[in-house]
Structure formats: C-alpha cells, structure tokens
Design an enzyme around this catalytic site. Structure first.
Site, PDB file in Angstrom:
ATOM      1  N   GLN A   8      -0.584  -0.755  -6.632  1.00 62.81           N
ATOM      2  CA  GLN A   8       0.784  -0.406  -6.278  1.00 62.81           C
ATOM      3  C   GLN A   8       1.252   0.890  -7.316  1.00 62.81           C
ATOM      4  O   GLN A   8       1.890   0.573  -8.246  1.00 62.81           O
ATOM      5  CB  GLN A   8       1.876  -1.572  -6.337  1.00 62.81           C
ATOM      6  CG  GLN A   8       1.439  -2.605  -5.376  1.00 62.81           C
ATOM      7  CD  GLN A   8       1.412  -2.557  -3.847  1.00 62.81           C
ATOM      8  OE1 GLN A   8       2.508  -2.199  -3.293  1.00 62.81           O
ATOM      9  NE2 GLN A   8       0.415  -2.619  -3.267  1.00 62.81           N
ATOM     10  N   ALA A  50      10.979  -4.974  -0.135  1.00 59.24           N
ATOM     11  CA  ALA A  50       9.501  -4.788  -0.217  1.00 59.24           C
ATOM     12  C   ALA A  50       9.170  -3.341  -0.730  1.00 59.24           C
ATOM     13  O   ALA A  50       9.869  -2.362  -0.695  1.00 59.24           O
ATOM     14  CB  ALA A  50       8.554  -5.065   0.996  1.00 59.24           C
ATOM     15  N   HIS A  51       7.691  -3.179  -1.074  1.00 57.00           N
ATOM     16  CA  HIS A  51       7.268  -1.861  -1.396  1.00 57.00           C
ATOM     17  C   HIS A  51       7.567  -0.662  -0.430  1.00 57.00           C
ATOM     18  O   HIS A  51       7.349  -1.033   0.794  1.00 57.00           O
ATOM     19  CB  HIS A  51       5.793  -1.875  -1.694  1.00 57.00           C
ATOM     20  CG  HIS A  51       4.903  -2.425  -0.763  1.00 57.00           C
ATOM     21  ND1 HIS A  51       3.701  -2.834  -1.238  1.00 57.00           N
ATOM     22  CD2 HIS A  51       5.198  -2.902   0.543  1.00 57.00           C
ATOM     23  CE1 HIS A  51       2.923  -3.063  -0.109  1.00 57.00           C
ATOM     24  NE2 HIS A  51       3.780  -3.110   1.052  1.00 57.00           N
ATOM     25  N   ASN A  52       7.869   0.357  -0.968  1.00 57.83           N
ATOM     26  CA  ASN A  52       7.987   1.619  -0.200  1.00 57.83           C
ATOM     27  C   ASN A  52       9.408   1.686   0.645  1.00 57.83           C
ATOM     28  O   ASN A  52       9.609   2.619   1.600  1.00 57.83           O
ATOM     29  CB  ASN A  52       6.849   2.044   0.989  1.00 57.83           C
ATOM     30  CG  ASN A  52       5.469   1.942   0.370  1.00 57.83           C
ATOM     31  OD1 ASN A  52       5.243   2.040  -0.947  1.00 57.83           O
ATOM     32  ND2 ASN A  52       4.438   1.673   1.149  1.00 57.83           N
ATOM     33  N   SER A  96       7.979  -0.564   3.875  1.00 64.69           N
ATOM     34  CA  SER A  96       7.807   0.914   4.203  1.00 64.69           C
ATOM     35  C   SER A  96       9.068   1.263   5.319  1.00 64.69           C
ATOM     36  O   SER A  96       9.040   2.141   5.778  1.00 64.69           O
ATOM     37  CB  SER A  96       6.840   1.324   4.917  1.00 64.69           C
ATOM     38  OG  SER A  96       5.703   1.076   4.062  1.00 64.69           O
TER      39      SER A  96
END
Lengths: 341, 341, 341
Positions: free
Chosen positions: A201, A242-244, A262
């Site tokens: 990540q 969450a990520h992004n 995302s």
C-alpha cells in the site's frame, strides 16, 4: 463543565462581543446544558427548538441569538450574540478547566529529526517517531503514537491512544478522537497459488483542514492514490474508510458507516449511520444516503437514497407501500394466476 | 515511501532475481504507486488492469511480469519478475526506510518469566506480561499489551496499541494491526433472578500462521472451545469475531463483518463488508457472502448468497426483479382481487 | 486457565458451599471447559444443554446443580451447588493465576488531587488525570487513560488501553474492556455558512453498577442531558452509543449495534447484533430487536421486531412468505393486469 475560574456575565459578554440584558455582575462557575444548568452556570440556546427548554431552565446566564432574547426567564441574564454555539466554544477555550498544560511529558518518547513550531503539548506515554512535523498549538494525547514522517498542521488536537501512521498529512485544526487509526495499510491482496498475498500500500493519507475523525474509526492509507478526507468533513465513531477513498469537503459521515476501496464521496454528502458503500463508485455532491443503506452503484448529485440496493427514496417508499398492499392478496392472486394458466 | 538508501535498478533486479530491460544504473530513492511515481521512484504493475496506468506513469523503474514488459514506457527501466507483488515486498523489506530498530525500548515493561528467541523489537510504553514467549523476529509496537502466558511464533508483527490477552497463541508471521483486541472474554451471560451473570470464558484463542487482523477488530476467546482463525486468512478493520467461532484457512473477511458465537466459517470463504452471521451456523467451504447480508442459516459449500435473510444470489436477483414489476401493477391487481372475492 | 496453586475438590466445595459426591482429595491445577478439561481440571455445567458434554468430559471435578449430579461420570468428583456459574467465578477470583498485583506501577502517571480508597491497581503506562476518584479495589489496566474529574465506584475493572473521559461517573463493579471509549464528546454540529460547527457537548456520562462494556465500544457523553447506561446492562464489542442516549437496566446490547442520539432503550431490552436505532425514539421495556434490524420508530414494550424498517416479527414472516409466493407468478399477473386495463 467547571470553569477554571469564576467569571461574570459581563466578562463573558466582553469576550464574545455580546449584549447583556439583565445583571452583568452575575457570577458563573461552570457551563452546562439548559436542562441541567443551575444559577451558577452559563448555558446557551441556538435555535427555535430551545424555546420550551428556555422556559424551564434555572441557568444563571444564557447565550442567545436576538430572536430568542425574549424567551430568557426574568431571573437569568441574557447575553445576546449572533452565533451562540461559536460564543460558548470561545468561553470554554478561554476559561474551561481542562485547558491543556503545554509542554512534553517526561514519559513521552520523541524520535530524532522531529521538529515543532511554537508551543505544543505531548501527553504521558505518547510516542512520536522520527522526522515528524508538528504545527504550532498541536496537542497529542496520552498514549498516542505518531509514526515516522507524519506532518500535522497548526492547532491539531489528537486525543488519547490514537495512531497516526507513517507519512500521514493532517491539515490545520484537525481533531482525531481516541482510538482512531489514520493511515494504516489498506486491505489489499492478490491470490497466488491459493494464498492471499499482500499488495504493498504505497500511497498516502491526507486529512484536510478542520476535519474531525471519531473514536475508534479507521482510515486506511492508499494503495495507488492517496486516501483523502476533504476540508471541514466530520466523521463519527467506528467508521471504516478503505484505501484510495476520496471524501470531499463538508461531508457528514455518521457512526459505523463503511466505505469500500477507491470510492469517491463528493462535497457536502451526508451518509447516515451503518450505511455501506461498495468499492469504485461515486456518491454525487450534496446527496444523502439513509441509515443502513447499501450503495452498490453511483448516486446522482443531490439525490436522497434508501433501501437495499440504494435507490431513490420516494421509489423505495412507493415499493414498500405496494408490497404491503399485495401481501394480504397473495391467496387470491395465486388462485387467479392458477386459473389463468 | 522513501528508501533508507538510494539503490540502482540493477541492485533491485539482483535482489529479486529479475531481468533488466533498459538502464540498470537508474537510481531509485523511493517506492511509489504507478500514478504517483516520479523518475526517482520504483513502481510495480501486477496484472492486465495496469496497462493504462503504465502508459501514463513517470516512474523511473517498474517491476513487471513478462506479459507486461512491452507496456513499460521507453523512458523507464523494466525489471521483469514472475511475481511483482512479492518482489516489491522484498525491496521494501530490504531497503525500506521504516525498517525496525531491534531491541527493547527502555520505557517498555517486561514481566518475569518472559523469554524470546533471536532478535526482537519492543516499542515504547509497551507492556509484556509474565511467562510470555516471543519467536525470533517478533515486533511489538508502541503501547501494545501482551498479557501473561501469550505465545507468539516467529516473525509476528504486532502494531501499536494492540491487546493480546492472556494465553492467546499466535502462529508464525501473524500481523495484528493497531487497536485490534485478540482473546478478550466473550459475551456470555445467564439470567439468574433477573440479573445477567457472566459465564466464565475458559477456553482460548488461536491465530494460525500468516493471518492478518485489521485495525480495531475484536476476536474474543472461547467459552467452551478455542476461537480459531485458520492459516492464511485475512481479516479487515472493525470486525467482530465472537467466542467459539472457527474461521478456516485462506478466508477473506472484510470490514465491519460480525460473526456471532460458535459459528463455523470453512476454508476459502469470502465475507464482504458489514455482513453478519448468526450464531451456531456453518458457512461452507469456498462460499461467498455479499456485503451487508444477514446469514441466519447454513450456507452450502461454493454458494454465493445475498439478501436478508441470505439465500442464493440468483434467486435474490429474480425476486428483486419480480417485485419491481409487481409494484406498478398494485392498483390493478388489488381491483382484480376484490372483484374475484 | 491455570490456578495459582493446586487445590482439592474438598477445598473448592468449602469455598463455594458445595456438597462433594466422589473423592474430595482430587487435586485440581486448572479450570477448563467440559470439552477441554483433563483429570487435573475443574469444570462446570450449568443447564440441561450440558448433559451430552458431561457424558464425554474427562474433567477431574465438576461444579453442577443437583439436577445434573447423576450425569457426572463416575471417574469425576461432583461438587453440587445451586449456581455453578457463580461458584466457578468465586474459584477463579480466589485461586486464579491472573490475580491482580495491587499497587501503582512506577511507569503510570497520576495527576494532582486524585484520591482512592483501599487497595487499587494501576498498570504500566496508565495515565490518570487530576481530581479523579477511585473506589476500593479498582483496577486500571496498562495504557488506560482516566481523564480529569472521573469518578469510579468500588471494584471497577478497567482493562488495558481504555479511555474514560473527563467527569465520567462509573458505579460499582463496572467492567470496561480493552479499547472502549467512554464519555467522548458526541457528534453534534450545526451548519453555519456552509460549515459544520461543533455544538459543545456539555452534559456528562453515567455508567451504573454492574454494567459491562465491550472491547472497542464507544459511549459518547451527552450534549443536553447525560448519556446513561443502567444497572446490570451488558454491552458487547464495537457498539456505538451516541450522545443523550439512555439505556435502562439489565439490557443486552450485542456486537456492532448502533444507537443514535437521544434515543431511549428501556429496561430489559435485547438488541441483537448490528441492529441500528435511529435518533429520538423509544424502545419499550422488555422488547427484542432482531439482528441487523433498522428501528426508525418507537417499539412497544414486550414487542419482538425484525425487518427494515423494524416491525412486528410475525408480520415480517408473513410478508416474506407472501412475496416468495408472488415472485413465480409475476409473468402471469403482469399479463392479467394488462388484459384488465
């Protein structure tokens, strides 16, 4: 909330630029809600919803907008201001008993290369890594961990037991509540030979000015682009980002919401409690997502959605009503359909 | 992510056993995602989904599988490897700037009878109880608490502010993220004379090799049998795993999932975000449970379930479509049914 | 769970006022669940559901009610008591290996004006603020933070890494598990000129006697009145309790439940996992809310509700069954309706 020192209604009015109606010598030792305040307390009323509570209050002095001034009981001193919420915040900042003691507690650990501006506060057993930057007026609560390379703007308040992971960037006046985890590696794996292998990540996490992040909330760092929470957005407790993910400015994200990887939440969106957003979708500017709703596709700007899967709230209401009418007809409709076949 | 020291593309290729296409002298000071990388960064691309991003990237060097080598821009150095994700992990482990400093921080507390093998790392303000065992290469983050009798295998990475409760057993290479709570007493009560009386939670908690557990997740210890998370399973943030639960190997459990007491999740299951499993049920091997789904009965091996209560995903789609068609007919159907009675 | 010293079945019986059937000299070195116990372990059986497990157990001695005494295998010593759960708790309290070491760890920080009664325990790296009151027998786990002015009754057990915010009041024998956050400022904002401005959260938070609060749960302080959790209520992990909420006595709140601001949960209510309650509503005494249910209006005392929005559980079952029957008829019904128009 007790004040650090007793003040008069007149002193409060001078601090916040208010007009006194009543006795300016009234002495105030604390700040309390209208319902709980006594004669030695300052209270506040902000909107028309407070009229009934004003009639009952025993508060000694009350910060009110001019529209409510006539509702202040005769025994109380009114302090008329344009924005009572702002005014009470200023009183607490100036006279509140829990004013921070500035300085670095001797039990805290500070890594090499870490620098700060002006006065800061670092609580007991806090751990600050290497090459961290802390803006003027930053407060880091007891037991919090700020990892290497993190950069905090001016006036950030990180409460107790928070984690700010490596290289995370906070703007000015960001508030992070107890137990929040900002910038941990996201949940990304690829399947190789039946095993889930972690995808590095590599991107970061940026929290803009005036954001507040609730207790035990988790905001992961990005995998391919930075995770961002836009200026002025407020996130409640136990939320998963969450990520992004990109959250715009001035959003409200209520408790236990989950936002998958995302996805984009545009400006001024309201996500109610326990709502869930699937990955790689866009929730348009100014839209509202009802509590517990599952969003599995884009939401148009300005829309109000509910149900599962999320869709226009009025069509959900129509369908719910229609199905409630069909339920008692099921025996008859089944018979008709069988005759017809 | 900055590297601790600049390396050349050739050095990277030597470390990971890759083939250089382009300039091996290219100097790299960091690792970054394709979208954010600059000429001094190493990036990676793993699958066909990266082709568009490869065309745009400004990365200096890129780890790619051979199938993607032709998509690397001419200005960049390609380093061809069979498994780019593994390769970038090795680069980070070898050259990453946040390599742990081994040793025990003087502000940590270590109880009597605690033993370890090889080099370990224990961060500031961490508390390790009595009779704990730590395998070689274990890292315990700042402020974490490892209670009496816990046993950690080799190479475990416990991040900051984690709790590992008494007698919990972790296998090798287990990763526990910030704020996770492993092995606390489960939620078990009996009603006696109108009061809820706690049932002692006498069994343990076992986390097998290569498991990862997300931030602020809670995994309770067992009441009547050990709570188990099987080898290679990955659990996201803010998940609840209740007492006596058994999760098999190589499962994926996404954020905010809840698994109630004594349920069994067999191998290779995928539970999507916010799904809930009732107690005492079995989710069969290789099955998939959609986001927010409420599972109140067993799920067959290999099934894909959605809806509430959870059932076969295709039947849910059929019912959803049917009800959408019935809704606009409700007036007519109601009239027909009334005529028919 | 190992005991700190080996004891005989006779000693256990004397401690808990039980009757021995079998060999009182049986030596016991640990306490374990029936399924896992060996000849050197004490186990317990509480209800008729344990009969099958009693037949299989290898435990050396077993605490049982008189109704189960004949089911104890001949090799084991039965210790007959009216309430086996209470009895095993007493054994653990008296002989358990993890008996607290009383005193204040030298790495803890204690603020000025803080007072306590009798013996207490404060773990490593804990931080206790100013003017805190701790009742006799209080235990504060490693890394926990008790802010200024908090008041804890007798025998409270605050586990590791908990936050008790300023002025929070805990009754006697309250248990707070790892990572729980009690009394943080609630999520209250007003919109002023397009910005969300925090409303001061001036009221408090009161947790009554014998309450237990689970790991990583958040209970916010009040804005206009105290947030209250009533005596004997038990709250599981990862629960959100918002500002001004009042939870009555002897309630059960399961994992990941969310309760929005100002709602009232009356006595003896059961809220199952992941259920969500909207704000400003009342859930009546003795009612039961099923898992994942969304409650958006009042719930009558004694009701059992399910579905979304929550309604009487039997009507939900009827509607679910009716819709399942209508789904396969949709083609026919659509044709009939078109003919009829």
């Amino acid at each position: 909330m007790r004040l650090s020192t007793a003040v008069t209604a007149g002193q409060v009015a001078a601090l916040v630029g208010g007009e006194v109606i009543g006795v300016p010598e009234r002495t105030l030792a604390g700040v309390a809600p209208l319902d709980a305040a006594g004669p030695g307390d300052l209270a506040f009323a902000a909107g028309p919803g407070s009229v009934a509570r004003l009639a009952e209050t025993r508060a000694g002095a009350i910060l009110v907008p001019s529209a409510l001034a006539t509702h202040v009981p005769p025994d109380a001193t009114a302090i008329v201001v344009p924005a009572p919420v702002d005014a009470v915040q200023r009183v607490i900042a100036e006279f509140g008993a829990d004013r921070a003691e500035w300085g670095i507690h001797p039990s805290a650990t500070i890594g090499s290369g870490t620098r700060w501006t002006g006065r800061i506060r670092v609580g007991p057993a806090a751990t600050i890594g290497r090459d961290v930057r802390l803006g003027a007026g930053c407060q880091i609560g007891a037991g919090s961990v700020i990892e290497d390379g993190a950069r905090l703007g001016a006036g950030c308040r990180v409460e107790a037991q928070v984690t700010i992971h490596r290289d995370v960037v906070l703007g000015d006046r960001v508030v992070v509540r107890t137990g929040a985890r900002i910038g941990g590696p996201g949940f990304g794996y690829v399947l190789q030979d039946g095993r889930h292998v972690r995808v590095p990540q590599l991107a970061g996490c940026r929290i803009e000015d005036d954001v507040e992040i609730g207790a035990n909330t988790a905001v992961d760092r990005g995998a391919t682009r930075d995770t961002v929470v836009g200026a002025g957005s407020k996130i409640d407790n136990l939320v998963q980002v969450a990520h992004n993910v990109r959250i715009g400015s001035h959003c409200i994200v209520m408790a236990q919401v989950g936002i998958a990887g995302s996805s984009v939440v545009e400006d001024e969106v309201m996500l109610a409690g326990q709502a869930g957003l699937a990955d790689h979708l866009t929730v348009g500017k100014g839209s509202r997502v009802a509590a517990q709703v599952g969003v599995i596709g884009n939401v148009a700007p300005g829309a109000t959605v509910s149900g599962y899967p999320a869709r226009d709230h009025r069509s959900v209401l129509r369908q719910t009503a229609a199905l409630a009418r069909l339920t008692p007809l099921v025996d008859t409709l089944e018979r008709i359909a069988q005759h017809d076949e």
